[in-house]
Design an enzyme around this catalytic site. Structure first.
Site, PDB file in Angstrom:
ATOM      1  N   CYS A   1       0.855  -1.196   0.000  1.00 16.74           N
ATOM      2  CA  CYS A   1       0.000   0.000   0.000  1.00 16.74           C
ATOM      3  C   CYS A   1       0.888   1.243   0.000  1.00 16.74           C
ATOM      4  O   CYS A   1       2.022   1.219   0.468  1.00 16.74           O
ATOM      5  CB  CYS A   1      -0.991  -0.012   1.157  1.00 16.74           C
ATOM      6  SG  CYS A   1      -0.305  -0.404   2.778  1.00 16.74           S
TER       7      CYS A   1
ATOM      8  N   SER B   1       3.446  -2.234   3.933  1.00 18.97           N
ATOM      9  CA  SER B   1       3.337  -0.777   3.780  1.00 18.97           C
ATOM     10  C   SER B   1       4.530  -0.269   2.991  1.00 18.97           C
ATOM     11  O   SER B   1       5.577  -0.911   2.948  1.00 18.97           O
ATOM     12  CB  SER B   1       3.326  -0.102   5.148  1.00 18.97           C
ATOM     13  OG  SER B   1       4.639  -0.079   5.694  1.00 18.97           O
ATOM     14  N   ASP B   2       4.394   0.927   2.425  1.00 19.72           N
ATOM     15  CA  ASP B   2       5.578   1.598   1.889  1.00 19.72           C
ATOM     16  C   ASP B   2       6.436   2.028   3.092  1.00 19.72           C
ATOM     17  O   ASP B   2       6.029   1.894   4.247  1.00 19.72           O
ATOM     18  CB  ASP B   2       5.154   2.786   0.999  1.00 19.72           C
ATOM     19  CG  ASP B   2       6.195   3.068  -0.083  1.00 19.72           C
ATOM     20  OD1 ASP B   2       7.391   2.813   0.157  1.00 19.72           O
ATOM     21  OD2 ASP B   2       5.826   3.548  -1.170  1.00 19.72           O
ATOM     22  N   CYS B   3       7.627   2.574   2.811  1.00 24.89           N
ATOM     23  CA  CYS B   3       8.634   2.750   3.863  1.00 24.89           C
ATOM     24  C   CYS B   3       8.727   4.190   4.363  1.00 24.89           C
ATOM     25  O   CYS B   3       9.429   4.953   3.770  1.00 24.89           O
ATOM     26  CB  CYS B   3       9.996   2.326   3.348  1.00 24.89           C
ATOM     27  SG  CYS B   3      10.005   0.694   2.558  1.00 24.89           S
TER      28      CYS B   3
ATOM     29  N   SER C   1       4.952   4.100   5.466  1.00 25.53           N
ATOM     30  CA  SER C   1       3.680   4.817   5.325  1.00 25.53           C
ATOM     31  C   SER C   1       2.832   4.771   6.586  1.00 25.53           C
ATOM     32  O   SER C   1       1.905   5.558   6.717  1.00 25.53           O
ATOM     33  CB  SER C   1       2.915   4.386   4.074  1.00 25.53           C
ATOM     34  OG  SER C   1       2.900   3.022   3.911  1.00 25.53           O
TER      35      SER C   1
END
Ligand SMILES: *[C@@H]1O[C@H](CO)[C@@H](O)[C@H](O)[C@H]1NC(C)=O
Ligand SMILES: *[C@@H]1O[C@H](CO)[C@@H](O)[C@H](O)[C@H]1NC(C)=O
Ligand SMILES: *[C@@H]1O[C@H](CO)[C@@H](O)[C@H](O)[C@H]1NC(C)=O
Ligand SMILES: *[C@@H]1O[C@H](CO)[C@@H](O)[C@H](O)[C@H]1NC(C)=O
Length: 765
Positions: A259, A292-294, A296
């Site tokens: 995401c 998750s993105d890094c 998010s």
């Protein structure tokens, strides 16, 4: 002074120790369930005869809550009491094994890996077998590096966001603007990465389709992805942004979805239960983990202030369906969230179980990987000559010939001197784009061309920014004036378009247009303009200039880009790439806000819409454009003129006049037809050709002007003909999405197009 000297000495010693450790560690992969330790190998979660789910349940049963949260983050904590080493989940392999994620690095043992073109160029090949073939090589090299402790098993690639706006700095990472092409790219590349053979659910490596969803603004005029709220209609979401993810999960069986940072309609994607649990896990049945993105999760708390406290951020993301956090946020705040009753431990159990199962499918809990399938792969399998040949082949297949007044192909024999000019004329690092790894080697354009003819090199500007004072015009024009042919290599690099940097203009950077015009004016021989870039440029001046004989777009062509370019310019390879994005005029960037997510035009405000499916304005070059050194002729062999939809008795559309019917239900069962086309190579040179089947639906539900139903690449000798068959599933392929996000089949006349060929098909009840 003495202190400083001692400091330096201490540093030298420290570096030496780290280096030795690296070399030592670099021999051994990380794994759990070491068979040589009877205690460890006796654990239920190590029992290979059990199902992954049963093994994950056994492992879960042995953990405390504090231990469990260590499995929620990318730097997965070691658990020595169970013989589980630390594992780094974050590796990248966008177009070759990359050093960008901390889970993978290069060393003297494996100094580089094969660097393929950026996906935007590979996509331009429109060759689904190539997408998969590249994935297979990348996963082989990844496994080889894993076996010597240099790479992880979980790769957060590919990036399959729709390249909606030409200014997006990350468009280069994607397969372009079309949902069907992006879907086929996702399925091909993911299958190549993941398929372990044998038909089970074992994974060669785990891929990840990102960034879910409607993510395509990085940093434009101060609007940053970390706080951007993408306002997206249900219709655009379902017919533009979601299809590649849906195909990736359902058809590609991907092991992970990431995401994004941005919000969609006010909600951060990683905290949106409908988007995660509802769509990915529920509707599409993801067999894998959501990451998750890094980072998010941190972003939705600290930048977006979406929750009041960090525990609420941990609770809402995990409860929404997030399984793994790239970052450390969930390791820090999840225990407190459970203790405060914001989250139940069973939600944590669900998340880490999804993660465990992926690691089990990868063999991480099967003991030493060198004794398992893929165990014999090692440094000798990285950068092999056949892998490097595929990198060159991919660039050749993708490169797009946009203009050719007859100067190409060049004859190496009759050229005594070639001027190779421009800030990208001797590009090396620029060719491998971003999310790169150290390549096996580079062949720059200058080197590729120089292997065929004598060259004179002038950069023209000291860098692609090409500001006035970096211009070196007179040396460039002099070189062009005395050469038999001039090749100008211009365009962009990561200083112009990259992650966290969107463009504001579609013109060539700085004084590049002046350089091109002056060199073209001064050239003695024909001028070939080569644009190296991810995103498109308005190069109308060159398109219409009679001083410029040919134009090519080479994307960021990877380690062998210069060799591939030479293969094409000298006619050793016939170009067949086609543009995967629309090339808009520069005025588009003045008229249209990048943050306006609407795909459809709005005539009341002059909003032109986006991508070939909806855009109503003029183009510099269109989606699908691309020339060949030969000619291909199409003719229709067979296609129906009428297709009847058999509706159930009592369906309202038997009595009412309906514009469309639902693209689901009994009447969809076997509602399909074949289109057969004959394609003939009517020219004098063998070549590859992509047959595009487009359809223009009746204009209901603000349907696209046209959309791609299928594409097929064929390779034909001069004079040779072949038949290409498309199976069209009416409900799946001919349908459009209505205003509420429901798929509908429009009734009435659909026009099928292939090249100049048009065929009308009437769809009735
Ligand atoms: C076997 O593994 C257990 C659990 O990690 C560990 O405590 C023990 O020291 C290991 N035994 C040997 C001989 O390495
Ligand atoms: C071209 O680039 C290569 C690789 O970076 C470099 O080794 C070479 O010296 C360059 N050639 C010229 C003429 O600058
Ligand atoms: C190119 O030549 C034309 C006329 O031949 C001239 O008008 C134009 O200014 C020249 N362009 C450049 C950039 O030198
Ligand atoms: C598609 O790519 C594969 C892999 O490189 C290649 O073998 C095949 O010939 C290509 N197809 C065409 C039609 O060019």
């Amino acid at each position: 002074m003495a202190m400083a000297a001692r400091g330096v000495l201490a540093m030298v010693v420290a570096v030496a120790v780290v280096w030795c450790n690296n070399v030592a560690r670099a021999q051994t992969p990380v794994f759990a369930c070491d068979a040589s330790n009877a205690t460890v190998s006796g654990y239920g979660f190590c029992d290979r005869t059990k199902s992954s789910a049963a093994r994950a349940a056994d492992l879960l049963g042995r953990l405390t809550l504090a231990e469990k949260v260590g499995f929620l983050v990318n730097k997965q904590a070691a658990l020595p009491r169970l013989g589980i080493p630390a594992y780094e989940w974050w590796s990248e392999a966008l177009h070759g094994v990359s050093y960008v994620g901390p889970g993978t690095r290069f060393s003297t043992l494996v100094p580089g890996a094969t660097s393929f073109p950026q996906p935007i160029l590979t996509a331009a090949s429109f060759n689904a077998s190539l997408f998969r073939a590249i994935g297979e090589v990348v996963s082989t090299e990844a496994r080889a590096m894993h076996n010597v402790g240099l790479a992880g098993l979980t790769f957060w690639s590919p990036n399959i966001n729709i390249f909606r706006d030409p200014r997006w700095g990350r468009g280069q990472e994607t397969p372009g603007e079309d949902p069907l092409l992006a879907s086929k790219y996702a399925v091909g590349y993911v299958t190549g990465l993941q398929d372990a053979g044998g038909g089970g659910d074992a994974l060669k490596v785990a891929a990840c389709c990102k960034h879910y969803t409607a993510y395509d603004v990085d940093n434009w005029k101060g609007v940053e992805r970390y706080t951007f709220d993408a306002v997206v209609s249900q219709q655009d979401l379902d017919d533009t942004f979601q299809p590649p993810f849906k195909s990736c999960v359902i058809d590609g069986n991907v092991a992970s979805v990431m995401c994004s940072y941005n919000k969609v309609n006010g909600k951060p994607t990683c905290a949106d239960k409908d988007l995660l649990s509802g769509v990915i896990r529920g509707d599409w049945k993801l067999n894998g983990y959501i990451v998750s993105d890094c980072d998010s999760v941190d972003v939705l708390y600290n930048n977006q202030h979406y929750t009041k406290n960090p525990e609420d951020a941990a609770a809402i993301t995990i409860k929404s369906g997030l399984d793994l956090n790239c970052g450390n946020f969930l390791a820090q705040h999840t225990v407190a969230a459970v203790q405060a009753g914001k989250l139940s431990e069973s939600d944590v159990d669900r998340a880490i179980t999804n993660n465990f199962i992926v690691l089990m499918r990868l063999g991480f809990f099967d003991g030493d990987p060198r004794k398992l399938p893929f165990g014999s792969l090692g440094p000798k399998d990285v950068c092999t000559s056949s892998n490097q040949e595929l990198a060159r082949e991919a660039a050749r297949q993708g490169i797009v010939l946009l203009k050719n007044t007859g100067a190409l192909p060049l004859s190496a024999k009759s050229i005594k001197s070639m001027a190779v000019i421009g800030p990208n004329a001797n590009a090396s690092f620029t060719m491998i784009g971003n999310y790169e790894g150290t390549p096996c080697k580079y062949t720059t354009p200058l080197q590729g061309l120089g292997a065929n003819v004598a060259t004179v090199y002038q950069p023209g500007c000291t860098n692609v920014g090409c500001s006035g004072n970096s211009l070196q015009l007179s040396a460039a024009t002099q070189a062009a004036a005395s050469a038999d042919v001039t090749v100008l290599v211009v365009g962009a690099d990561q200083s112009v378009e990259r992650e966290s940097l969107d463009r504001t203009s579609l013109l060539l950077p700085g004084q590049q247009p002046q350089l091109v015009s002056a060199v073209a004016n001064a050239s003695r021989g024909p001028v070939i303009l080569v644009v190296m870039s991810g995103g498109p440029f308005d190069i109308s001046f060159a398109k219409s200039s009679d001083k410029i004989s040919a134009i090519l777009w080479v994307g960021y062509p990877g380690e062998a880009g210069g060799a591939a370019l030479a293969d094409i310019l000298f006619g050793y390879y016939n170009p067949g790439g086609r543009l995967p994005v629309t090339w808009y005029p520069a005025s588009f960037a003045d008229k249209v806000s990048m943050t306006d997510m609407r795909m459809r035009p709005d005539s009341s405000t002059g909003y032109p819409g986006r991508t070939y499916r909806f855009y109503t304005g003029d183009t510099v070059y269109a989606f699908g454009d691309g020339l060949s050194y030969t000619k291909f002729a199409h003719s229709l062999v067979s296609a129906p003129e009428q297709v009847a939809v058999q509706l159930a008795e009592g369906h309202a559309c038997h009595t009412e006049h309906c514009l469309s019917v639902e693209a689901a239900g009994e009447h969809c069962g076997s509602l399909s037809f074949d289109v057969h086309l004959r394609v003939r190579n009517a020219g004098g040179m063998a070549g590859g050709h992509t047959v595009f089947l487009f359809s223009s639906p009746p204009s209901v539900h603000s349907a696209p002007a046209k959309h791609l139903l299928g594409f097929e690449k064929v390779s034909l000798e001069p004079g040779q003909a072949g038949v290409v068959a498309f199976k069209v599933d009416v409900c799946k392929d001919l349908s459009v999405v209505d205003e509420l996000g429901n798929r509908k089949v429009a009734l009435g006349s659909h026009t099928l197009h292939v090249g100049d060929l048009k065929h009308t098909l009437n769809l009735r009840v």
